[in-house]
Design a protein around this motif. Structure first.
Motif, PDB file in Angstrom:
ATOM      1  N   LEU A   4       0.918  -1.286   0.030  1.00 22.47           N
ATOM      2  CA  LEU A   4      -0.005   0.210   0.035  1.00 22.47           C
ATOM      3  C   LEU A   4       0.795   1.375   0.017  1.00 22.47           C
ATOM      4  O   LEU A   4       1.880   1.214   0.681  1.00 22.47           O
ATOM      5  CB  LEU A   4      -0.878   0.069   1.263  1.00 22.47           C
ATOM      6  N   SER A   5       0.436   2.191  -0.613  1.00 21.18           N
ATOM      7  CA  SER A   5       1.107   3.530  -0.592  1.00 21.18           C
ATOM      8  C   SER A   5       1.016   3.915   0.674  1.00 21.18           C
ATOM      9  O   SER A   5       0.117   3.830   1.503  1.00 21.18           O
ATOM     10  CB  SER A   5       0.645   4.621  -1.759  1.00 21.18           C
ATOM     11  N   ASP A   6       1.964   5.236   0.965  1.00 18.13           N
ATOM     12  CA  ASP A   6       1.913   5.774   2.399  1.00 18.13           C
ATOM     13  C   ASP A   6       0.545   6.727   2.545  1.00 18.13           C
ATOM     14  O   ASP A   6       0.259   6.556   3.674  1.00 18.13           O
ATOM     15  CB  ASP A   6       3.106   6.653   2.522  1.00 18.13           C
ATOM     16  N   SER A   7      -0.205   6.993   1.587  1.00 18.62           N
ATOM     17  CA  SER A   7      -1.103   7.770   1.725  1.00 18.62           C
ATOM     18  C   SER A   7      -2.483   7.270   1.697  1.00 18.62           C
ATOM     19  O   SER A   7      -3.517   7.471   2.186  1.00 18.62           O
ATOM     20  CB  SER A   7      -1.077   8.943   0.355  1.00 18.62           C
ATOM     21  N   LEU A   8      -2.528   6.146   0.902  1.00 22.79           N
ATOM     22  CA  LEU A   8      -3.632   5.227   0.748  1.00 22.79           C
ATOM     23  C   LEU A   8      -4.007   4.397   2.118  1.00 22.79           C
ATOM     24  O   LEU A   8      -5.053   4.332   2.563  1.00 22.79           O
ATOM     25  CB  LEU A   8      -3.506   4.075  -0.221  1.00 22.79           C
ATOM     26  N   ALA A   9      -2.992   3.907   2.767  1.00 16.78           N
ATOM     27  CA  ALA A   9      -3.156   3.128   3.888  1.00 16.78           C
ATOM     28  C   ALA A   9      -3.909   3.829   5.172  1.00 16.78           C
ATOM     29  O   ALA A   9      -4.991   3.483   5.775  1.00 16.78           O
ATOM     30  CB  ALA A   9      -1.870   2.465   4.456  1.00 16.78           C
ATOM     31  N   PRO A  10      -3.262   5.058   5.573  1.00 19.00           N
ATOM     32  CA  PRO A  10      -4.076   5.790   6.598  1.00 19.00           C
ATOM     33  C   PRO A  10      -5.402   6.140   6.374  1.00 19.00           C
ATOM     34  O   PRO A  10      -6.084   6.146   6.981  1.00 19.00           O
ATOM     35  CB  PRO A  10      -3.183   7.219   6.581  1.00 19.00           C
ATOM     36  N   LEU A  11      -5.484   6.532   4.924  1.00 23.22           N
ATOM     37  CA  LEU A  11      -6.858   6.867   4.307  1.00 23.22           C
ATOM     38  C   LEU A  11      -7.907   5.740   4.558  1.00 23.22           C
ATOM     39  O   LEU A  11      -8.889   6.049   5.066  1.00 23.22           O
ATOM     40  CB  LEU A  11      -6.919   7.241   2.982  1.00 23.22           C
ATOM     41  N   LEU A  12      -7.509   4.655   4.223  1.00 23.10           N
ATOM     42  CA  LEU A  12      -8.238   3.549   4.617  1.00 23.10           C
ATOM     43  C   LEU A  12      -8.716   3.077   6.099  1.00 23.10           C
ATOM     44  O   LEU A  12      -9.638   2.683   6.543  1.00 23.10           O
ATOM     45  CB  LEU A  12      -7.820   2.130   3.812  1.00 23.10           C
ATOM     46  N   ARG A  13      -7.583   3.234   6.852  1.00 19.53           N
ATOM     47  CA  ARG A  13      -7.406   3.139   8.302  1.00 19.53           C
ATOM     48  C   ARG A  13      -8.714   4.051   8.900  1.00 19.53           C
ATOM     49  O   ARG A  13      -9.431   3.759   9.800  1.00 19.53           O
ATOM     50  CB  ARG A  13      -6.198   3.112   8.811  1.00 19.53           C
ATOM     51  N   SER A  56     -15.279  11.505  -1.881  1.00 20.70           N
ATOM     52  CA  SER A  56     -15.401  11.187  -0.631  1.00 20.70           C
ATOM     53  C   SER A  56     -15.363   9.791  -0.526  1.00 20.70           C
ATOM     54  O   SER A  56     -16.085   8.831  -0.839  1.00 20.70           O
ATOM     55  CB  SER A  56     -17.077  11.388  -0.516  1.00 20.70           C
ATOM     56  N   PRO A  57     -14.105   9.469   0.015  1.00 15.69           N
ATOM     57  CA  PRO A  57     -13.599   8.029   0.090  1.00 15.69           C
ATOM     58  C   PRO A  57     -14.658   7.163   1.099  1.00 15.69           C
ATOM     59  O   PRO A  57     -14.982   5.988   0.695  1.00 15.69           O
ATOM     60  CB  PRO A  57     -12.433   7.895   0.766  1.00 15.69           C
ATOM     61  N   GLU A  58     -14.987   7.703   2.162  1.00 15.45           N
ATOM     62  CA  GLU A  58     -16.178   6.992   2.943  1.00 15.45           C
ATOM     63  C   GLU A  58     -17.280   6.815   2.258  1.00 15.45           C
ATOM     64  O   GLU A  58     -17.809   5.396   2.500  1.00 15.45           O
ATOM     65  CB  GLU A  58     -16.391   7.851   4.200  1.00 15.45           C
ATOM     66  N   ALA A  59     -17.914   7.651   1.442  1.00 18.17           N
ATOM     67  CA  ALA A  59     -19.237   7.569   0.889  1.00 18.17           C
ATOM     68  C   ALA A  59     -18.938   6.380  -0.397  1.00 18.17           C
ATOM     69  O   ALA A  59     -19.569   5.374  -0.599  1.00 18.17           O
ATOM     70  CB  ALA A  59     -19.559   8.930   0.083  1.00 18.17           C
ATOM     71  N   TRP A  60     -17.872   6.558  -0.796  1.00 19.80           N
ATOM     72  CA  TRP A  60     -17.347   5.271  -2.041  1.00 19.80           C
ATOM     73  C   TRP A  60     -17.321   3.947  -1.313  1.00 19.80           C
ATOM     74  O   TRP A  60     -18.013   3.262  -1.854  1.00 19.80           O
ATOM     75  CB  TRP A  60     -16.151   5.718  -2.612  1.00 19.80           C
ATOM     76  N   LEU A  61     -16.847   3.820  -0.133  1.00 18.08           N
ATOM     77  CA  LEU A  61     -16.572   2.504   0.219  1.00 18.08           C
ATOM     78  C   LEU A  61     -17.924   2.286   0.752  1.00 18.08           C
ATOM     79  O   LEU A  61     -18.495   0.927   0.745  1.00 18.08           O
ATOM     80  CB  LEU A  61     -15.497   2.644   1.477  1.00 18.08           C
ATOM     81  N   THR A  62     -18.673   3.145   1.643  1.00 19.52           N
ATOM     82  CA  THR A  62     -20.060   2.735   1.991  1.00 19.52           C
ATOM     83  C   THR A  62     -21.051   2.130   0.877  1.00 19.52           C
ATOM     84  O   THR A  62     -21.806   1.195   0.990  1.00 19.52           O
ATOM     85  CB  THR A  62     -20.751   3.895   2.633  1.00 19.52           C
ATOM     86  N   THR A  63     -20.820   2.998  -0.457  1.00 18.95           N
ATOM     87  CA  THR A  63     -21.918   2.387  -1.510  1.00 18.95           C
ATOM     88  C   THR A  63     -21.397   0.944  -2.132  1.00 18.95           C
ATOM     89  O   THR A  63     -22.337   0.333  -2.274  1.00 18.95           O
ATOM     90  CB  THR A  63     -21.654   3.489  -2.608  1.00 18.95           C
ATOM     91  N   VAL A  64     -19.945   0.909  -2.236  1.00 10.26           N
ATOM     92  CA  VAL A  64     -19.687  -0.338  -2.746  1.00 10.26           C
ATOM     93  C   VAL A  64     -19.961  -1.471  -1.536  1.00 10.26           C
ATOM     94  O   VAL A  64     -20.286  -2.342  -2.218  1.00 10.26           O
ATOM     95  CB  VAL A  64     -18.187  -0.273  -2.774  1.00 10.26           C
ATOM     96  N   ALA A  65     -19.758  -1.193  -0.335  1.00 11.53           N
ATOM     97  CA  ALA A  65     -20.064  -2.350   0.585  1.00 11.53           C
ATOM     98  C   ALA A  65     -21.458  -2.565   0.725  1.00 11.53           C
ATOM     99  O   ALA A  65     -21.880  -3.729   0.599  1.00 11.53           O
ATOM    100  CB  ALA A  65     -19.518  -1.839   2.065  1.00 11.53           C
ATOM    101  N   THR A  66     -22.266  -1.431   0.426  1.00  9.57           N
ATOM    102  CA  THR A  66     -23.732  -1.866   0.785  1.00  9.57           C
ATOM    103  C   THR A  66     -24.361  -2.808  -0.664  1.00  9.57           C
ATOM    104  O   THR A  66     -25.038  -3.716  -0.505  1.00  9.57           O
ATOM    105  CB  THR A  66     -24.656  -0.583   0.773  1.00  9.57           C
ATOM    106  N   ASN A  67     -23.457  -2.103  -1.952  1.00  5.75           N
ATOM    107  CA  ASN A  67     -23.797  -3.008  -2.971  1.00  5.75           C
ATOM    108  C   ASN A  67     -23.443  -4.489  -3.018  1.00  5.75           C
ATOM    109  O   ASN A  67     -23.867  -5.293  -3.380  1.00  5.75           O
ATOM    110  CB  ASN A  67     -23.252  -2.520  -4.183  1.00  5.75           C
ATOM    111  N   ALA A  68     -22.325  -4.695  -2.233  1.00  5.09           N
ATOM    112  CA  ALA A  68     -21.771  -5.880  -2.341  1.00  5.09           C
ATOM    113  C   ALA A  68     -22.742  -6.748  -1.379  1.00  5.09           C
ATOM    114  O   ALA A  68     -22.900  -8.008  -1.628  1.00  5.09           O
ATOM    115  CB  ALA A  68     -20.410  -5.902  -1.494  1.00  5.09           C
ATOM    116  N   HIS A  69     -22.884  -6.158  -0.448  1.00  2.00           N
ATOM    117  CA  HIS A  69     -23.957  -6.940   0.602  1.00  2.00           C
ATOM    118  C   HIS A  69     -25.186  -7.352  -0.060  1.00  2.00           C
ATOM    119  O   HIS A  69     -25.815  -8.473  -0.245  1.00  2.00           O
ATOM    120  CB  HIS A  69     -24.389  -6.110   1.744  1.00  2.00           C
ATOM    121  N   ARG A  70     -25.732  -6.260  -1.092  1.00  2.00           N
ATOM    122  CA  ARG A  70     -27.093  -6.716  -1.976  1.00  2.00           C
ATOM    123  C   ARG A  70     -26.890  -7.809  -2.686  1.00  2.00           C
ATOM    124  O   ARG A  70     -27.463  -8.655  -3.080  1.00  2.00           O
ATOM    125  CB  ARG A  70     -27.538  -5.430  -2.654  1.00  2.00           C
ATOM    126  N   ASP A  71     -25.364  -7.682  -3.317  1.00  2.00           N
ATOM    127  CA  ASP A  71     -25.273  -8.818  -4.582  1.00  2.00           C
ATOM    128  C   ASP A  71     -25.219 -10.067  -3.900  1.00  2.00           C
ATOM    129  O   ASP A  71     -25.526 -11.085  -4.334  1.00  2.00           O
ATOM    130  CB  ASP A  71     -23.973  -8.477  -5.036  1.00  2.00           C
TER     131      ASP A  71
END
Length: 448
Positions: A4-13, A56-71
């Motif tokens: 992971l890049s130095d910037s991406l890891a803290p963002l996801l955390r 909006s990383p949080e919104a993106w992750l939340t949308t992908v997660a809820t879609n993954a749950h529906r799937d």
């Protein structure tokens, strides 16, 4: 998986706890929410380095997660979670480290974490399962760390966590998305937050006996609980108790990083403002007129904190409070602490008599039994009998720092006297999972 890049890891955390809480509110099932968020993390790791981080990383992750749950619901299949994504994001306790390093960020997601704690305390789970699941899911402790906290083998803990997740997956959790709708889980949540703090205050970690990150996270969760349940005296008492302990944290280690026993601590380093605030919170809890075990524990800690010197500690009052605590919580751990306090107040023989009053205690359930017994025997002058007890205490020590302290006591047995006026580490790592109705005569004296 690539690095992971130095910037991406803290963002996801930073995003993970809130995304998980929001996905949980949609899925109403903690294991399924975790699976879906892990899917979203994997997709982010594959997509963001190429296409850039969304606005909006949080919104993106939340949308992908809820879609993954529906799937997954639509396909009717649930795969084994791909935990390598989370393993790559952090080594241990990632969310707790954020609470220490980025307090402003931590304040913004404390309530989300509290929601996850309530989800872990589902009524389908046993109290120990809830606590273990919370430490693994919310805090991010490794299976090995959780196993050490529960004095069990990692494989046994892994099996316990697997069964707990399976039960939650089967049951779902329509009421667990909001603390206000899950009031019947409050006792279990208090237990979990207390356990989390104790793991930080005197850790099973082989490298760091005192973990400030876990302490601060637990105090933050207790503060959120107090705000969510201002009319619950035990919730307020937990906040007071943790603040009182935390106020002494800076003085618990010396310049070499080693723990310092209570009588030897520099009391000028104690946070007097935090102590006063905690005592005021305890007064508020006591005024509600519903005595409970956490209020008694907080009152005991307040006596220690308000003593100007070790010699000024009111051990007689502490012994009386432990006697009342034993009425709520008749456990070996409380008996051991009560015996130590009685030994300081009335002499070592009185403490030893209390330990022997109801036969041999289950020392496995109270790791400090041998330590306290050995200290009391030494104070009574029975050095030959004290030595094997202290040697046994070395065997069950929680971490190397504690082992060194006990070995120093053994070495001191060669001397004519032994100073043992020390508050032993709390041998009871969790408060009761249910609060018994208080006896009518019970009162809690709070130091003013």
């Amino acid at each position: 998986m690539g690095t992971l890049s130095d910037s991406l890891a803290p963002l996801l955390r930073r995003a993970y706890p809130r995304v998980l809480a929001r996905t949980l509110a949609f899925a109403r099932n903690l294991p399924e929410a975790e699976d879906a968020v892990q899917d979203a993390v994997l997709r982010a790791l594959a997509s963001w380095p190429k296409r850039g981080v969304p606005d909006s990383p949080e919104a993106w992750l939340t949308t992908v997660a809820t879609n993954a749950h529906r799937d997954r619901l639509r396909k009717g299949r649930w795969e084994q979670p791909q935990t390598e994504a989370l393993d790559a994001l952090a080594e241990m306790s990632p969310w707790a480290r954020i609470a220490v390093g980025e307090p402003d960020v931590a304040r913004s997601w404390k309530d989300e974490l509290l929601r996850l704690v309530f989800a872990c305390c589902h009524p389908a789970l046993q109290p120990g399962e809830s606590a273990a699941l919370c430490l693994a899911t919310v805090v991010g402790l490794s299976c090995q760390e959780v196993a050490r906290a529960f004095l069990t083998e990692p494989r046994t803990m892994e099996q316990r966590l697997t069964r707990a997740r399976k039960r939650l997956r089967e049951r779902g959790d329509p009421d667990g998305a909001s603390p206000e709708r899950s009031r019947d889980r409050l006792d279990a949540v208090l237990c979990v937050v207390h356990l989390l703090f104790n793991e930080g205050y005197w850790s099973h970690s082989t490298s760091t006996p005192i973990r400030a990150d876990l302490c601060r996270l637990a105090v933050g969760l207790a503060h959120s609980l107090g705000e969510a349940f201002p009319d619950e005296p035990e919730a307020l008492a937990l906040l007071a108790l943790l603040r009182l302990h935390d106020a002494r944290r800076d003085a618990r280690t010396g310049g070499d990083g080693r723990p310092v026993a209570l009588p030897d601590q520099d009391r000028s380093r104690w946070d007097r403002q935090a102590i006063a605030l905690a005592c005021a919170t305890l007064d508020t809890a006591a005024a509600l007129g519903q005595p409970g075990p956490l209020q008694i524990e907080a009152a005991i800690s307040a006596i220690h904190c308000r003593a100007a010197t070790p010699e000024a500690t009111d051990w007689r009052e502490i012994a009386l409070l432990y006697e009342r605590l034993e009425g709520f919580r008749p456990t070996p751990a409380v008996r051991v602490n009560r015996a130590f306090a009685l030994g300081q107040a009335c002499g070592a023989e009185a403490g030893l008599a209390l330990l022997d009053d109801h036969g041999e205690l289950d020392a496995a359930r109270s790791p400090y039994y041998h330590l306290v017994r050995g200290c009391l025997l030494a104070e009574a002058g029975s050095f030959k009998a004290a030595r094997p007890e202290l040697e046994r205490a070395v065997e069950v020590a929680r971490n190397p720092a504690e082992r060194e302290q006990i070995e120093a006591r053994i070495a001191a047995l060669r001397k004519p006297t032994l100073r043992d006026a020390n508050e032993p580490p709390d041998p009871n790592p969790s408060p009761p999972t249910t609060v018994a109705p208080p006896p009518r005569r019970a009162t809690v004296r709070t130091p003013k």
